[in-house]
Design an enzyme around this catalytic site. Structure first.
Site, PDB file in Angstrom:
ATOM      1  N   CYS A 208      -3.547 -29.993  -7.785  1.00 10.71           N
ATOM      2  CA  CYS A 208      -2.921 -30.789  -6.806  1.00 10.71           C
ATOM      3  C   CYS A 208      -2.836 -32.294  -7.332  1.00 10.71           C
ATOM      4  CB  CYS A 208      -3.844 -30.879  -5.711  1.00 10.71           C
ATOM      5  SG  CYS A 208      -3.433 -32.012  -4.455  1.00 10.71           S
TER       6      CYS A 208
ATOM      7  N   ILE B  72      13.568   1.773   8.231  1.00 14.97           N
ATOM      8  CA  ILE B  72      13.533   0.709   9.466  1.00 14.97           C
ATOM      9  C   ILE B  72      14.861   0.093   9.750  1.00 14.97           C
ATOM     10  CG2 ILE B  72      12.685  -1.369  10.018  1.00 14.97           C
ATOM     11  CD1 ILE B  72       9.982  -0.373   8.780  1.00 14.97           C
TER      12      ILE B  72
ATOM     13  N   HIS C 215      -0.282 -14.495   8.545  1.00 16.53           N
ATOM     14  CA  HIS C 215      -0.926 -14.550   7.252  1.00 16.53           C
ATOM     15  C   HIS C 215      -0.150 -15.828   6.513  1.00 16.53           C
ATOM     16  CE1 HIS C 215      -2.044  -9.930   7.557  1.00 16.53           C
ATOM     17  NE2 HIS C 215      -2.860 -10.797   8.045  1.00 16.53           N
TER      18      HIS C 215
ATOM     19  N   ASN D 136       7.763   3.441  11.512  1.00 18.16           N
ATOM     20  CA  ASN D 136       7.142   3.342  10.262  1.00 18.16           C
ATOM     21  C   ASN D 136       7.469   4.793   9.796  1.00 18.16           C
ATOM     22  OD1 ASN D 136       5.577   1.496   8.751  1.00 18.16           O
ATOM     23  ND2 ASN D 136       4.037   3.004   8.573  1.00 18.16           N
TER      24      ASN D 136
ATOM     25  N   ARG E 158       0.775  -1.241   0.134  1.00 20.90           N
ATOM     26  CA  ARG E 158      -0.043   0.047   0.020  1.00 20.90           C
ATOM     27  C   ARG E 158       0.831   1.379   0.003  1.00 20.90           C
ATOM     28  NH1 ARG E 158      -2.667  -3.867   3.121  1.00 20.90           N
ATOM     29  NH2 ARG E 158      -4.753  -4.324   2.832  1.00 20.90           N
TER      30      ARG E 158
END
Length: 255
Positions: free
Chosen positions: A158, A242, A125, A224, A38
């Protein structure tokens, strides 16, 4: 508060802390060459159509979306990425016996590659390094499926049941694993210091670890480049790269 004063304050909190919980988002991996989603140059900002590949409904319904997703997986920068200074700074916290839990929204497994103990990591996630069958639930190394794509299978199925394969990650429209989220919230409630690093803090329920830790009495530090909705509840806000800020606050000599 000047930036140097904020860094000194966070260093003092780290020195005094016994149970540090860290929440990381995509921003910690950008220095490793993995774009966020984003941000100004994020994957979905630059190419909004790519978001369909991460939306379960579109992925399951449209073979063309799946084929595009498999091509994207082949070229994903994570396969060549290595942990950066930000990742290694968090390993320093664990080495010092300070890290209680590392909650990550990231799917790149760079925290594992950096050297964290697996039991400290909570991957809310999932991971892009495994594939899973939507039909039978079988998991397999993603590298094995990508070899099939390179060999010419545009939309590999699969081999156990013929079902649709996808990355073993949480797509939009896909339910989170309750036990994983519960574990993250329990860890946050046990924190005496929470560092939120490189996350927009817009994705729930994981963003909820911040108010949970706050209610438990933990200091809240947000690191951030961009403002977040949780900034008003933070005890300290650190802006900047960071890969520079985290080493400055986490190094053992800072204690």
């Amino acid at each position: 508060m000047q930036p140097t004063d904020a860094i000194k304050l966070v260093r003092a909190w780290i020195a005094a802390a016994r149970r540090i919980v860290v929440l990381t988002g995509a921003g910690i991996s950008t220095d490793s060459g993995i774009p966020d989603f984003r941000g100004p140059q994020g994957v979905w900002t630059v190419n909004p159509a790519a978001e369909q590949q991460s939306t379960l409904q579109h992925y399951l319904a449209d073979p063309q979306v799946r084929q595009a997703a498999w091509r994207s997986r082949l070229a994903h920068p994570a396969w060549q990425a290595r942990p950066n200074r930000g990742h290694l700074a968090l390993v320093e916290l664990e080495t010092r016996g300070k890290l209680h839990a590392l909650i990550t929204q990231n799917i790149d497994e760079l925290h594992r590659l950096a050297g964290h103990a697996g039991e400290r990591i909570i991957e809310v996630h999932g991971t892009m390094r495994r594939a899973m069958c939507w039909g039978c639930g079988q998991r397999t190394p993603m590298a094995n499926v990508l070899d099939r794509v390179r060999a010419g299978e545009a939309d590999p199925a699969c081999r156990a049941c013929g079902g649709i394969l996808k990355s073993d990650t949480i797509s939009f429209g896909q339910a989170l694993v309750p036990a994983v989220i519960d574990r993250a919230m329990v860890a946050a409630a046990q924190a005496d210091l929470l560092l939120a690093v490189g996350s927009t803090l817009q994705v729930y329920p994981v963003a909820g670890v911040v108010p949970v830790a706050r209610q438990a009495g933990a200091h809240i530090v947000i690191i951030n480049n961009q403002p977040t909705p949780m900034d008003p509840v933070a005890d300290a806000l650190l802006r900047g790269p960071i890969g520079e800020v985290l080493p400055a606050v986490c190094a053992a000599h800072a204690a």
